[in-house]
Design an enzyme around this catalytic site. Structure first.
Site, PDB file in Angstrom:
ATOM      1  N   ASP A   1      80.835  30.573  80.961  1.00 17.84           N
ATOM      2  CA  ASP A   1      82.173  30.069  80.652  1.00 17.84           C
ATOM      3  C   ASP A   1      82.796  30.804  79.454  1.00 17.84           C
ATOM      4  O   ASP A   1      82.089  31.494  78.691  1.00 17.84           O
ATOM      5  CB  ASP A   1      82.051  28.566  80.328  1.00 17.84           C
TER       6      ASP A   1
ATOM      7  N   ASP B   1      89.740  24.947  87.531  1.00 21.52           N
ATOM      8  CA  ASP B   1      89.141  23.643  87.237  1.00 21.52           C
ATOM      9  C   ASP B   1      89.761  22.562  88.108  1.00 21.52           C
ATOM     10  O   ASP B   1      89.345  21.407  88.045  1.00 21.52           O
ATOM     11  CB  ASP B   1      89.351  23.274  85.760  1.00 21.52           C
TER      12      ASP B   1
HETATM   13  C1  GLA Z   1      85.112  24.422  81.413  1.00 26.69           C
HETATM   14  C2  GLA Z   1      84.804  24.730  82.853  1.00 26.69           C
HETATM   15  C3  GLA Z   1      84.355  23.486  83.563  1.00 26.69           C
HETATM   16  C4  GLA Z   1      83.141  22.927  82.882  1.00 26.69           C
HETATM   17  C5  GLA Z   1      83.447  22.683  81.411  1.00 26.69           C
HETATM   18  C6  GLA Z   1      82.217  22.300  80.643  1.00 26.69           C
HETATM   19  O1  GLA Z   1      86.217  23.601  81.292  1.00 26.69           O
HETATM   20  O2  GLA Z   1      85.903  25.310  83.464  1.00 26.69           O
HETATM   21  O3  GLA Z   1      84.072  23.756  84.918  1.00 26.69           O
HETATM   22  O4  GLA Z   1      82.063  23.808  83.021  1.00 26.69           O
HETATM   23  O5  GLA Z   1      83.983  23.832  80.783  1.00 26.69           O
HETATM   24  O6  GLA Z   1      82.479  22.070  79.322  1.00 26.69           O
END
Ligand code: GLA
Length: 694
Positions: free
Chosen positions: A441, A498
């Site tokens: 990430d 997301d």
């Molecule tokens: C980001 C990612 C999510 C998740 C969160 C975890 O927002 O896009 O899919 O993994 O971090 O903190």
């Protein structure tokens, strides 16, 4: 004397030429030319006239337009001395190295101290042209701007499409009319970003998804790009792509652009899309085992967030496996003290409070359910509330007092100590456990853009991949904030968004398919009530939207009713039965006559089978569905057309349509010219049609 070069594949020809020592120009790029075309004559024929109010000669729109040449637009190169004094370089031809499907052109400055090189390579199978530029100097220079080799844009185009977006709303298409001057997209966030996907489509007049001439561009760099699409006063048009300006903070002796990927299509937007999809899947992404089917994912983020309880996670894993999952990904929250998003980034050690015996018991359980195990990391980031920050505040990037993003700072990835630390921590977790997947990430933009940061991230990824070649990596950045062909050379999947809201996802997937193949595009079945939009969506729709791409689940399976679980099992089983050919299929966007329908045809490369996904995010304005025309079929061939989810019609679909009862046999000509007439359906539903060549 005229110098000329050409690169060809079966669909396109690129001709470069010059009539002296100066930089070459791309004088032709488009449909394939005859082998015996006289390139000198062609070169001369492209010269434009001179009239009143102009210079006495037209400055060249070359692969690197030169300011010194009174070029009436943006130059391709801007450098200064270390002292800040502008340097006006005057280049002349040094050499041309030609190999099969490749051309390198080198130019030297008058002083002989600076050289410029442009590289072109055409891929005869995917049809994608890769082009990059580099600059080398004996004395250090400050680089302000270096464009990848400059391409002309077609004059017969009325508009261009580029991409904007936001969190949970990636790949929004901007359509801008060509007009005098510049359309500039400059991304200064230091990552590819939701807001600035580095792509451009230039359709010629009358082009649709399925027909017409189109030019596509993508700049493969994760540190923020600059795009200039400019119409000069004389009417000529140029396309420049490079790293965002002033991204090199220190004077250096050597600079290079990332690769610009360019393609010409005579088959509409889909010609560009399929070329980019194939190039990404077959040339750029290096799967550890390309023959291994892409596994169905389960990701626990929207099920438990930071609240990790071993027993619950084991139950969830068992349920996910029963639904058809083949890989379990443990998301954020597994490492020491990480109980919310204000703390602990940087402390990459297992939280022994949540996992007293480490991760192994969970991993063993996941394996006993015949799933592989993946783990979330966000290596380039740090919370001030972390042991690592307390020990090394100097590792954080940017000023003290900077605005934080998700309560976190970025680490300075250019520092060897930071790279070593991260390599050791991530490597140790990978070495100590049987893990075959990382969700990587990157949840904030950088305080200031810096190419050294991107190079540092790339170096860490390369080093980890070399040390753990069996581990696949997913590029995530709050969803689709780091998607580009540069990162995809080091990763194997992107977390497109997301948003697990199937309505939003359908739209995002539709536009992302202009660049991304199914094989790398993650798509998960979210909770009944979407966590990022509040929409409540039927399980069938959620499941089929995820089944359009690399499928997974990301909800608490304990919320599923028996019926919902059965629908999910059925769709997942269908996906698993079809994924092998779908992975290699071209995703072709269909030109729906109904604006409330977003449809695509995934076409097996052999032409022997296809699947059409007809998504309906909105209600139609007319009463019954308009026929949907398919594409790229053989007109004279017959196809068996079957409604895969024929049990889905609502009670309000009352007609006796043949397609609801049994498969139909229809010709390609009919399907492409009249189209498929589908049953009436509710909004937020999807028809799935399987086609087989008879
Ligand atoms: C980001 C990612 C999510 C998740 C969160 C975890 O927002 O896009 O899919 O993994 O971090 O903190």
């Amino acid at each position: 004397m005229i110098k000329s070069w050409r690169l060809d594949d079966s669909r396109q020809t690129l001709v470069l030429g010059s009539d002296g020592q100066h930089f070459a120009e791309i004088v032709y790029w488009g449909a394939r030319l005859p082998d015996d075309e006289d390139l000198s004559t062609l070169y001369q024929s492209t010269k434009i006239d001179v009239t009143g109010g102009m210079l006495d000669e037209n400055p060249r729109l070359s692969i690197c337009p030169e300011a010194i040449n009174t070029f009436p637009g943006q130059p391709g190169l801007i450098v200064s001395k270390v002292t800040g004094q502008p340097v006006m370089l005057k280049f002349s031809f040094a050499s041309a190295d030609e190999a099969e499907n490749q051309l390198d052109l080198t130019y030297k400055d008058q002083s002989g101290d600076v050289s410029y090189q442009a590289k072109f390579a055409i891929d005869p199978t995917t049809h994608v042209i890769e082009a990059s530029a580099s600059l080398n100097s004996k004395a250090p220079l400050r680089l302000h701007w270096l464009s990848a080799p400059v391409f002309p844009a077609p004059q017969s185009s009325d508009e261009m499409y580029d991409f904007a977006g936001r969190w949970c709303g990636e790949f929004q298409m901007n359509k801008t009319a060509w007009s005098a001057g510049i359309r500039c997209r400059e991304n200064r966030t230091g990552r590819t970003g939701h807001e600035h996907f580095p792509g451009l489509i230039v359709p010629c007049r009358g082009t649709t998804n399925t027909s017409g001439q189109t030019y596509g561009f993508h700049y493969g760099w994760s540190g923020g790009h600059r795009m200039v699409a400019e119409e000069l006063p004389d009417g000529r048009r140029q396309i420049q792509f490079g790293n965002a300006t002033h991204l090199e903070h220190d004077p250096q002796t050597s600079f290079e652009t990332a690769k610009l990927y360019a393609v010409f299509s005579d088959g509409g937007l889909n010609g560009c899309a399929a070329a980019f999809q194939r190039h990404v899947r077959d040339r750029i992404v290096k799967f550890p085992d390309p023959k291994k089917p892409r596994p169905v994912h389960y990701n626990c983020w929207e099920a438990v967030y930071f609240d990790h309880k071993l027993d619950e996670l084991k139950d969830i894993a068992t349920m996910a496996a029963d639904l058809g999952a083949e890989r379990f990904v443990l998301d954020d929250g597994w490492f020491r003290n990480r109980n919310d998003d204000t703390r602990a980034l940087g402390d990459w050690e297992v939280d022994l409070g949540k996992y007293p015996e480490g991760l192994q018991p969970l991993i063993d359980h996941v394996h006993s359910e015949k799933m592989s195990f993946g783990l979330w990391f966000e290596p380039e980031m740090i919370n001030q509330n972390s042991d690592t920050f307390r020990a090394h505040p100097e590792w954080a990037l940017g000023e003290e007092g900077q605005i934080l993003g998700r309560q976190q700072m970025a680490l300075d990835m250019a520092l060897p100590a930071v790279q070593d630390f991260l390599f050791d921590r991530v490597s140790k977790i990978l070495a100590d456990h049987s893990i075959d997947y990382i969700k990587w990430d990157h949840n904030r933009v950088l305080p200031t853009p810096d190419a050294a940061q991107t190079r540092g991230s790339y170096a860490l990824l390369d080093r980890l991949r070399a040390a753990h070649p069996h581990v696949e990596i997913e590029s995530c950045a709050s969803g689709g904030g780091r998607i580009d062909f540069g990162i995809l050379g080091r990763t194997h999947r992107v977390w497109l968004s997301d948003s697990n809201d199937a309505v939003e996802r359908l739209k995002i997937q539709h536009n992302a398919a202009l660049f991304l193949p199914m094989a790398v595009t993650g798509s998960h079945v979210g909770p009944r009530k979407c966590h990022t939009s509040g929409r409540v969506l039927d399980i069938g729709f959620r499941a089929w939207v995820a089944a359009q791409r690399h499928m997974g689940f990301e909800m608490d399976p304990r919320e599923l009713t028996k019926d919902e679980a059965q629908v999910l099992r059925t769709v997942t089983a269908w996906w698993r039965a079809n994924r092998d050919w779908m992975m290699h299929a071209d995703i072709l966007r269909l030109d729906s006559a109904d604006p409330s329908v977003l449809a695509e045809q995934q076409m097996d490369q052999s032409g022997e089978q296809f699947v059409v996904f007809v998504g309906k995010p909105n209600t139609s304005s007319q009463t019954v569905p308009r026929p949907l025309r398919l594409t790229r079929l053989s007109p004279d061939a017959k196809y068996r057309i079957e409604l895969v989810n024929s049990s889905d019609p609502s009670g309000l679909s009352r007609g006796k349509q043949a397609i609801k009862q049994s498969p139909l046999e229809l010709s390609g000509a009919f399907l492409m010219n009249h189209g498929l007439t589908l049953p009436w359906s509710f909004p937020e539903t999807m028809w799935v049609i399987k086609g087989t060549l008879l």
